[in-house]
Motif scaffolding. Structure first.
Motif, short mmCIF file in Angstrom:
data_model
loop_
_atom_site.label_atom_id
_atom_site.label_comp_id
_atom_site.label_asym_id
_atom_site.label_seq_id
_atom_site.Cartn_x
_atom_site.Cartn_y
_atom_site.Cartn_z
N LEU A 83 46.58 38.02 73.79
CA LEU A 83 47.40 37.00 73.13
C LEU A 83 47.55 35.78 74.03
CD1 LEU A 83 49.23 36.46 70.63
CD2 LEU A 83 51.12 37.38 71.97
N THR A 84 47.20 34.61 73.48
CA THR A 84 47.29 33.40 74.30
C THR A 84 48.23 32.34 73.72
OG1 THR A 84 45.42 32.33 73.17
CG2 THR A 84 44.90 33.73 75.07
N THR A 85 48.45 32.36 72.40
CA THR A 85 49.18 31.27 71.76
C THR A 85 50.21 31.82 70.77
OG1 THR A 85 47.14 29.97 71.88
CG2 THR A 85 48.91 29.09 70.52
N ILE A 86 51.41 31.27 70.83
CA ILE A 86 52.48 31.70 69.93
C ILE A 86 52.97 30.50 69.13
CG2 ILE A 86 54.79 32.72 69.75
CD1 ILE A 86 54.26 34.14 72.38
N GLY A 87 52.94 30.65 67.81
CA GLY A 87 53.42 29.60 66.92
C GLY A 87 54.80 29.94 66.37
N PHE A 88 55.65 28.93 66.29
CA PHE A 88 57.00 29.10 65.77
C PHE A 88 57.18 28.25 64.52
CE2 PHE A 88 57.46 30.40 70.12
CZ PHE A 88 58.51 31.31 70.15
N ASP A 89 57.67 28.89 63.46
CA ASP A 89 58.18 28.12 62.33
C ASP A 89 59.40 27.36 62.83
OD1 ASP A 89 58.80 27.39 59.59
OD2 ASP A 89 60.34 28.95 59.67
N ALA A 90 59.79 26.31 62.10
CA ALA A 90 60.93 25.50 62.55
C ALA A 90 62.19 25.81 61.74
CB ALA A 90 60.59 24.01 62.46
N ASP A 91 62.21 25.43 60.46
CA ASP A 91 63.40 25.59 59.63
C ASP A 91 63.79 27.05 59.46
OD1 ASP A 91 63.51 22.85 59.27
OD2 ASP A 91 62.42 22.90 57.37
N ASP A 92 65.02 27.37 59.84
CA ASP A 92 65.60 28.70 59.73
C ASP A 92 64.92 29.74 60.62
OD1 ASP A 92 67.65 27.98 57.89
OD2 ASP A 92 66.14 27.89 56.31
N THR A 93 64.13 29.25 61.57
CA THR A 93 63.61 30.09 62.65
C THR A 93 64.09 29.54 63.98
OG1 THR A 93 61.63 30.73 61.39
CG2 THR A 93 61.54 30.97 63.79
N LEU A 94 63.96 28.21 64.17
CA LEU A 94 64.48 27.56 65.36
C LEU A 94 65.88 26.99 65.13
CD1 LEU A 94 61.30 25.60 66.55
CD2 LEU A 94 62.15 27.81 67.38
N TRP A 95 66.11 26.47 63.93
CA TRP A 95 67.42 25.88 63.60
C TRP A 95 67.76 26.14 62.14
CZ3 TRP A 95 63.63 22.23 65.58
CH2 TRP A 95 62.83 21.67 64.58
N HIS A 96 69.06 26.00 61.84
CA HIS A 96 69.53 26.20 60.46
C HIS A 96 69.01 25.08 59.57
CE1 HIS A 96 72.26 29.54 61.14
NE2 HIS A 96 72.68 28.97 62.24
N ASN A 97 68.65 25.47 58.34
CA ASN A 97 68.18 24.48 57.38
C ASN A 97 68.61 24.82 55.96
OD1 ASN A 97 66.32 22.17 56.60
ND2 ASN A 97 65.38 23.84 55.44
#
Length: 235
Positions: A5-19
Motif C-alpha cells: 500500500l502506497t497511497t491513501i485517498g480520503f473522501d471530504a464531506d462527512d469523512t473529514l468534516w460535517h456536511n
C-alpha cells in the motif's frame, strides 16, 4: 512506503468534516416553507426524485440541490409558489455555501499518524468552488500531497487518480462514508475500500456492502484507520 500500500485517498464531506447536517437543516426549512402544500415525507420523496433527475445536468453539490428545491416547490404548488418562498430557498442555498467547517473526530491525529509513510490525497466530488472553500477553511490542505475534485467517483476515475498520484489503484486505499462512491468503485478498480459510516448520509450514497471482497473493511470511526492500514500492509 508501507508494504503493498502506497497511497491513501480520503473522501471530504462527512469523512473529514460535517456536511450533510446542513442539508438536513435545509430540508427542515424547505418542509416548513411548503407545509401547507405537501406533507413532509411526500415532499422529501419529490425532492429526492428531482435531485436524482437533475444530477446529469447540475452534478453534485449545493447549487444543484438548491435548484432541485426550487423545482420541487414549483411542482408541488402547481406553479403557484410565492416569490418570497423562492427567495427563501435561494437564501438557504447561499447560507449552505457559507456554512462553517467543523472537523470530524480524530481527523487531524489520523492524518499526522499516516503522513510520511503513505501519500495522502483528498478525492471528493461536487462543486469546485465550494469544495475548494471547505478545504481551505478546514486547515488540512498542507496535510495532503494532492487534491482531486471530480464530477463523479467511478472505477475509471479511481484508476486515473491513483495512477497519477501513486502506483496504481491496486496499491491504493480509499476511505469514506459512501458505500456507493468511496468503497465499491475503488474496489472495482482493484484497490482497498474502507467504509466509515456517518450518522447522516444522503440516500443516493447508499449501496450494498461488498462483504465478500477481501479488499473491503468497515471501521466505526477514523481512529481505527491506522490499525486497519497496518493490518492491510501486514497481509
Amino acid at each position: 512506503m508501507g508494504g503493498a500500500l502506497t497511497t491513501i485517498g480520503f473522501d471530504a464531506d462527512d469523512t473529514l468534516w460535517h456536511n450533510e447536517r446542513y442539508f438536513a437543516l435545509s430540508h427542515d426549512r424547505f418542509a416548513a416553507l411548503l407545509a401547507e402544500h405537501s406533507e413532509r415525507d411526500h415532499l422529501m420523496a419529490r425532492l429526492l426524485e428531482a435531485e436524482r433527475r437533475n444530477l446529469p445536468h447540475y452534478g453534485y453539490g449545493i447549487k444543484g440541490f438548491t435548484l432541485s428545491m426550487i423545482e420541487t416547490a414549483i411542482e408541488v404548488t402547481e406553479g403557484k409558489v410565492p416569490a418570497e418562498v423562492i427567495s427563501d430557498l435561494l437564501a438557504a442555498g447561499r447560507e449552505m455555501l457559507d456554512h462553517p467547517i467543523e472537523l470530524l473526530p480524530h481527523v487531524e491525529d489520523v492524518l499526522e499518524n499516516l503522513r510520511g509513510d503513505y501519500r495522502l490525497i483528498v478525492v471528493t466530488k461536487g462543486d469546485l468552488l465550494d469544495q475548494e472553500r471547505k478545504l481551505a477553511q478546514s486547515g488540512l490542505r498542507d496535510r495532503f500531497d494532492a487534491v482531486e475534485i471530480v464530477s463523479h467517483k467511478t472505477e475509471a476515475a479511481y484508476r486515473h487518480i491513483f495512477k497519477q498520484h501513486g502506483q496504481g489503484a491496486e496499491r491504493g486505499l480509499m476511505v469514506g462514508n459512501s458505500m456507493a462512491s468511496d468503497v465499491r468503485p475503488m474496489i472495482a478498480a482493484g484497490g482497498w475500500g474502507v467504509y466509515v459510516p456517518h450518522d447522516l448520509t444522503w440516500a443516493m450514497e447508499h449501496a450494498e456492502a461488498p462483504t465478500n471482497s477481501p479488499r473491503f473493511a468497515e471501521i466505526s470511526d477514523l481512529s481505527s484507520l491506522p490499525e486497519t492500514v497496518q493490518r492491510i500492509v501486514s497481509g
